[in-house]
Structures are given as structure tokens and as C-alpha cells.
Design a protein around this motif. Structure first.
Motif, PDB file in Angstrom:
ATOM      1  N   GLU A  54      54.070 -25.082  -8.626  1.00 20.91           N
ATOM      2  CA  GLU A  54      55.407 -24.809  -9.149  1.00 20.91           C
ATOM      3  C   GLU A  54      55.330 -23.703 -10.195  1.00 20.91           C
ATOM      4  OE1 GLU A  54      59.381 -24.834  -9.804  1.00 20.91           O
ATOM      5  OE2 GLU A  54      58.279 -25.865  -8.226  1.00 20.91           O
ATOM      6  N   ARG A  55      56.103 -22.638 -10.000  1.00 21.09           N
ATOM      7  CA  ARG A  55      56.125 -21.514 -10.929  1.00 21.09           C
ATOM      8  C   ARG A  55      57.552 -21.323 -11.430  1.00 21.09           C
ATOM      9  NH1 ARG A  55      53.836 -19.749  -6.334  1.00 21.09           N
ATOM     10  NH2 ARG A  55      55.671 -18.474  -5.885  1.00 21.09           N
ATOM     11  N   PRO A  56      57.707 -20.748 -12.643  1.00 18.31           N
ATOM     12  CA  PRO A  56      59.070 -20.504 -13.145  1.00 18.31           C
ATOM     13  C   PRO A  56      59.901 -19.664 -12.190  1.00 18.31           C
ATOM     14  CG  PRO A  56      57.467 -20.229 -14.901  1.00 18.31           C
ATOM     15  CD  PRO A  56      56.685 -20.421 -13.633  1.00 18.31           C
ATOM     16  N   ALA A  57      59.230 -18.742 -11.449  1.00 17.02           N
ATOM     17  CA  ALA A  57      59.981 -17.881 -10.544  1.00 17.02           C
ATOM     18  C   ALA A  57      60.610 -18.661  -9.401  1.00 17.02           C
ATOM     19  CB  ALA A  57      59.059 -16.791  -9.991  1.00 17.02           C
ATOM     20  N   ASP A  58      60.114 -19.893  -9.154  1.00 20.93           N
ATOM     21  CA  ASP A  58      60.686 -20.700  -8.078  1.00 20.93           C
ATOM     22  C   ASP A  58      62.036 -21.286  -8.461  1.00 20.93           C
ATOM     23  OD1 ASP A  58      58.421 -20.234  -6.568  1.00 20.93           O
ATOM     24  OD2 ASP A  58      57.371 -21.976  -7.369  1.00 20.93           O
ATOM     25  N   ARG A  59      62.370 -21.266  -9.731  1.00 20.86           N
ATOM     26  CA  ARG A  59      63.646 -21.831 -10.166  1.00 20.86           C
ATOM     27  C   ARG A  59      64.776 -20.864  -9.826  1.00 20.86           C
ATOM     28  NH1 ARG A  59      62.649 -22.534 -16.294  1.00 20.86           N
ATOM     29  NH2 ARG A  59      64.846 -23.094 -16.229  1.00 20.86           N
ATOM     30  N   PRO A  60      65.978 -21.369  -9.505  1.00 21.00           N
ATOM     31  CA  PRO A  60      67.098 -20.471  -9.177  1.00 21.00           C
ATOM     32  C   PRO A  60      67.514 -19.650 -10.394  1.00 21.00           C
ATOM     33  CG  PRO A  60      67.848 -22.749  -9.373  1.00 21.00           C
ATOM     34  CD  PRO A  60      66.351 -22.789  -9.420  1.00 21.00           C
TER      35      PRO A  60
ATOM     36  N   PRO B  98      63.695 -15.514 -17.833  1.00 20.55           N
ATOM     37  CA  PRO B  98      64.316 -16.604 -18.612  1.00 20.55           C
ATOM     38  C   PRO B  98      65.823 -16.459 -18.729  1.00 20.55           C
ATOM     39  CG  PRO B  98      62.331 -15.824 -19.700  1.00 20.55           C
ATOM     40  CD  PRO B  98      62.601 -14.863 -18.582  1.00 20.55           C
ATOM     41  N   VAL B  99      66.311 -15.220 -18.910  1.00 24.47           N
ATOM     42  CA  VAL B  99      67.758 -15.001 -19.026  1.00 24.47           C
ATOM     43  C   VAL B  99      68.452 -15.337 -17.710  1.00 24.47           C
ATOM     44  CG1 VAL B  99      69.543 -13.248 -19.389  1.00 24.47           C
ATOM     45  CG2 VAL B  99      67.499 -13.267 -20.825  1.00 24.47           C
ATOM     46  N   SER B 100      67.856 -14.916 -16.603  1.00 30.91           N
ATOM     47  CA  SER B 100      68.463 -15.186 -15.300  1.00 30.91           C
ATOM     48  C   SER B 100      68.505 -16.682 -15.003  1.00 30.91           C
ATOM     49  CB  SER B 100      67.669 -14.451 -14.211  1.00 30.91           C
ATOM     50  OG  SER B 100      68.202 -14.719 -12.936  1.00 30.91           O
TER      51      SER B 100
ATOM     52  N   ALA C 143      71.528 -21.359 -24.889  1.00 30.03           N
ATOM     53  CA  ALA C 143      71.791 -20.035 -25.451  1.00 30.03           C
ATOM     54  C   ALA C 143      71.008 -19.823 -26.745  1.00 30.03           C
ATOM     55  CB  ALA C 143      73.289 -19.870 -25.694  1.00 30.03           C
ATOM     56  N   ALA C 144      70.963 -20.844 -27.595  1.00 28.22           N
ATOM     57  CA  ALA C 144      70.265 -20.703 -28.874  1.00 28.22           C
ATOM     58  C   ALA C 144      68.768 -20.501 -28.677  1.00 28.22           C
ATOM     59  CB  ALA C 144      70.524 -21.931 -29.738  1.00 28.22           C
ATOM     60  N   LEU C 145      68.162 -21.163 -27.696  1.00 32.78           N
ATOM     61  CA  LEU C 145      66.731 -21.016 -27.456  1.00 32.78           C
ATOM     62  C   LEU C 145      66.364 -19.593 -27.040  1.00 32.78           C
ATOM     63  CD1 LEU C 145      65.818 -24.352 -25.616  1.00 32.78           C
ATOM     64  CD2 LEU C 145      65.094 -23.626 -27.895  1.00 32.78           C
ATOM     65  N   LEU C 146      67.303 -18.906 -26.426  1.00 26.79           N
ATOM     66  CA  LEU C 146      67.061 -17.517 -26.027  1.00 26.79           C
ATOM     67  C   LEU C 146      67.552 -16.529 -27.067  1.00 26.79           C
ATOM     68  CD1 LEU C 146      67.960 -17.639 -22.222  1.00 26.79           C
ATOM     69  CD2 LEU C 146      65.703 -17.680 -23.281  1.00 26.79           C
TER      70      LEU C 146
END
Length: 429
Positions: free
Chosen positions: A293-299, A332-334, A403-406
């Protein structure tokens, strides 16, 4: 009576615990360097009282040299955890535990990271040597004294005392010595209890984690908690959105009474449920620490169309406009933008029903920032009150947290007769 039994209970209860005997073994093992030295010089046959005293000093240079090796601290820490601490936590607790037991943190199990750690390890090894020699001496001398007292009570002063032990040998036949015979064994038990507890306390001071190790452990625990919170938000947003769409679709299909509308509603429920199952499987892989599982796999926000189609299938009339290059947004933003849009649309369906919704998704091609603007009408006082109450719920709170975390900002609430969710996410995350 309670006052009399308290000291007895304080001594007897530790004797029933396995950790007492592992601590006893730990104390005895501290004398191993002295025993090795005694085999080399002066030899067991030539060992005298003065020679025995030298055994308290001869191994010290070798122990200090061993302590300078970084792995020595790791070995001593593991041994101290195993033998001085009680319970499964002494072995580090279950792998991947969310919160590590407090007792584990008392004794570190890591190589020395500084010269300060090395010198503390050296001091610990020297103290173990001295305590081990004292323990071995008492384990030989006190039972020998019990044997001597029993021998005097039975008329055989040499009986049971052992050979070569410097124990007093009472003369004559004194039967009342049998009453004193248990006292040396009681003293030995008391010593083992007290010395074991003292060595455990010393180990926590000399082998305890350094400030850097405590900071690293705190950072790791914080990261783990943040990851769990993120996964909880993922489940809330994904499963909550799917259930909301399914409930709204089912209610609309029943109210419409149209076979064609019912068929479309079932198709939408099926598609939304399939997406929710994919999200659930992905989150479960993360919880199992699946390396696949990689972050890129997330929508990401580039997949916003399926959210918009899901909302349309639920009966909402969407006025959607997407501008900018969404594919160029930072990962992360996407990904967070997608979850924010998903939760905002789910909140509309959950609290206002299938009402007209205006969605604006804008990616700034120059700065890489993302702006989301979701609006829906407030049809009446009751709906307005409901939506105002939703501002304190976990869904909108999750939007603000994301939003705050970013480093971005999120505003939710009534605006010009509409309910508005406005989120800005910067690119520099």
C-alpha cells in the motif's frame, strides 16, 4: 494482628512471584566475570580471603572495556528487561502496540549512542559485579550458617555446615539452636527481595532511555497516533459518504415509485458501495502495515468526477466547475482535497437532502494551491438550524483538521443565504 502480619506479608508475597527468582538469577550472573578471573588467577584451590577480595577489582578494567562497545548497552538492556521486569511488557509488549507499556520505557534496549551512555553502562556493569559477588557469598554463607545451627541443635556441630565456609560453629548440644536455624534463610530471602528491587531501580537510572531516545519514542508515538487519526477520518469520510448516498438513494427510489429511477438508484448504490469497499480494504492494508500500500494508491482530487456523479445519482442537481491542472497538484494536497470534497458532499446529502449544489474546484497553475468552494441553499429555518448544528460535528471538524495539517484554512457555515464550505490548501506542504 494486622500490624504484626504486615511485615510477614511483605516478605512472603514476593516469594510467590516469578520475577523474584529471575532477579535472583540476574544477581548471581553478575559474579560470572569474577568466577572467570578466579579460574585464571589464583585458581580455585589457591583462593584465599584476600584473593577473593581481589576478585572484586580484577574484572573491572575488562568490564569497562566491554562497556565502550555500543552493543554492550543493548545486551545489558535486554537482559535487564527480561530478568528484572515482570510480565509480558518486559519483553517489549506486542509488536505494533498503539501505546507502549510504561514499564518498557524504564529500561532502554538500544546500542549506546553517546559516550555518556557508555560510561553509564560501565558503572552498571561494575555495580552488577559487586552485587553478584555479595549475592554468591551470602548464598553460600547463610545456608551454611543454618546448617551449623542445625548441627549444634542435634549435637553434631560440624553437621550440615559445609567445608571451608567461614561460619560460626556453636559448641555443645543446644536444642534451642533449631529455633534460630530458619533466620539465616529468612535473611537471605529478605536480601534477595531488597537487592532485586534495588537493582531494578538502579537499572532504570543507568540503563534508562536517554533524552534523545525519549524524544524519538515520543515522536514515534505521536506519528502513530496521527496515523490512526488519519485512518479514522478516512473511514468516516469514505464509509459515511457511501452510507449517506445509499440511504438517500433508497429513500428517493421508494418515494418516486418509478422502475427506471429505482434501477438508476440501485446502480448508484452498487457503485458507491464498491468504492467504499475499495477504501475499506485499503485502510485495512494500512492497519496491517502492508508494504504494497502506497500513498499514491489513495484517490486524489483528479478523481473528483466519481464523487460528483455519486451526488448526482443521489438526486442532487450539481453545478460543478473544475479549473486548473489538478494532476499537477502535490500528492498530499490532491488526496486531502478529495476527502474534503467527499465529506462536504456527504454533509449536504445527510443534512439538506438532494438539493442543488454548486461546486468549484480550482487549482492555481502558478502556485499549485487548491481551492474548494461547495455551496447549497438553506431551504428553511429547520434545515438552517440543522446545518448550523452540523458545524460542530465530526465531519466538518475533520475538514478543518485536514486543512490545518496542510497549513491551509477552512471556513464552514451560512453565507449569503447558503451553506458554504470554503477550503484553501497551499502547495508548499
Amino acid at each position: 494482628m494486622t500490624t504484626i502480619l504486615s511485615p510477614v506479608r511483605a516478605l512472603v508475597l514476593p516469594l510467590t512471584r516469578a520475577v523474584l527468582y529471575t532477579r535472583w538469577l540476574h544477581l548471581l550472573s553478575g559474579a560470572v566475570p569474577a568466577a572467570v578471573c578466579s579460574l585464571v588467577y589464583p585458581g580455585l584451590s589457591g583462593l584465599t580471603t584476600v584473593g577473593a577480595l581481589w576478585l572484586l577489582v580484577l574484572p573491572v578494567p575488562f568490564l569497562v572495556g566491554w562497556a565502550m562497545v555500543p552493543g554492550a548497552r543493548l545486551a545489558e538492556g535486554l537482559q535487564a528487561r527480561l530478568l528484572l521486569l515482570s510480565g509480558t511488557h518486559a519483553r517489549g509488549g506486542p509488536r505494533g502496540a498503539a501505546v507502549e507499556p510504561v514499564a518498557v520505557a524504564r529500561i532502554a534496549a538500544a546500542p549506546a549512542a553517546s559516550w555518556g551512555d557508555r560510561w553509564l553502562t560501565a558503572l552498571w556493569l561494575v555495580l552488577r559485579l559487586e552485587a553478584g559477588c555479595v549475592t554468591v557469598l551470602l548464598c553460600m554463607w547463610l545456608p551454611g550458617l543454618t546448617g551449623a545451627l542445625l548441627g549444634a541443635a542435634t549435637g553434631d556441630p560440624a553437621g550440615g555446615a559445609g567445608d571451608g565456609l567461614p561460619v560460626p560453629r556453636p559448641g555443645g548440644h543446644q536444642g534451642w539452636y533449631a529455633l534460630l536455624a530458619p533466620l539465616p534463610l529468612v535473611a537471605l530471602a529478605a536480601y534477595v527481595v531488597g537487592a532485586g528491587a534495588l537493582m531494578t531501580a538502579v537499572a532504570t537510572r543507568l540503563l534508562g532511555p536517554s533524552a534523545g531516545e525519549r524524544l524519538a519514542a515520543l515522536e514515534e508515538r505521536t506519528e502513530r497516533l496521527l496515523e490512526h487519526n488519519r485512518l479514522a477520518r478516512e473511514l468516516h469520510d469514505s464509509i459515511g459518504h457511501a452510507l449517506t448516498v445509499a440511504v438517500v438513494q433508497a429513500g428517493a427510489a421508494r418515494a418516486a415509485g418509478s422502475a427506471e429511477f429505482t434501477d438508476r438508484a440501485l446502480s448508484a448504490i452498487e457503485e458507491t458501495g464498491r468504492q467504499a469497499l475499495e477504501d475499506l480494504e485499503r485502510v485495512l492494508r494500512l492497519l496491517r502495515e502492508d508494504p504494497a500500500e502506497r500513498p499514491a494508491d489513495r484517490p486524489g482530487i483528479v478523481d473528483a468526477d466519481r464523487l460528483l456523479e455519486s451526488a448526482r445519482a443521489a438526486g442532487s442537481s450539481l453545478d460543478a466547475r473544475v479549473t486548473g491542472d489538478l494532476a499537477a497538484l502535490p500528492g498530499p494536497v490532491s488526496r486531502e482535497g478529495y476527502r474534503i470534497l467527499q465529506e462536504a458532499l456527504a454533509n449536504v446529502l445527510r443534512h439538506a437532502g438532494p438539493v442543488p449544489v454548486t461546486v468549484r474546484v480550482a487549482a492555481d497553475d502558478r502556485t499549485g494551491a487548491l481551492e474548494l468552494d461547495i455551496r447549497n441553499p438553506l431551504p428553511g429555518d429547520g434545515a438552517q438550524a440543522t446545518l448550523r448544528g452540523a458545524g460542530s460535528g465530526s465531519g466538518l471538524r475533520g475538514i478543518r483538521e485536514r486543512a490545518a495539517l496542510l497549513g491551509g484554512e477552512a471556513a464552514t457555515g451560512p453565507h449569503e443565504g447558503e451553506w458554504r464550505v470554503l477550503v484553501r490548501l497551499p502547495a508548499d506542504v
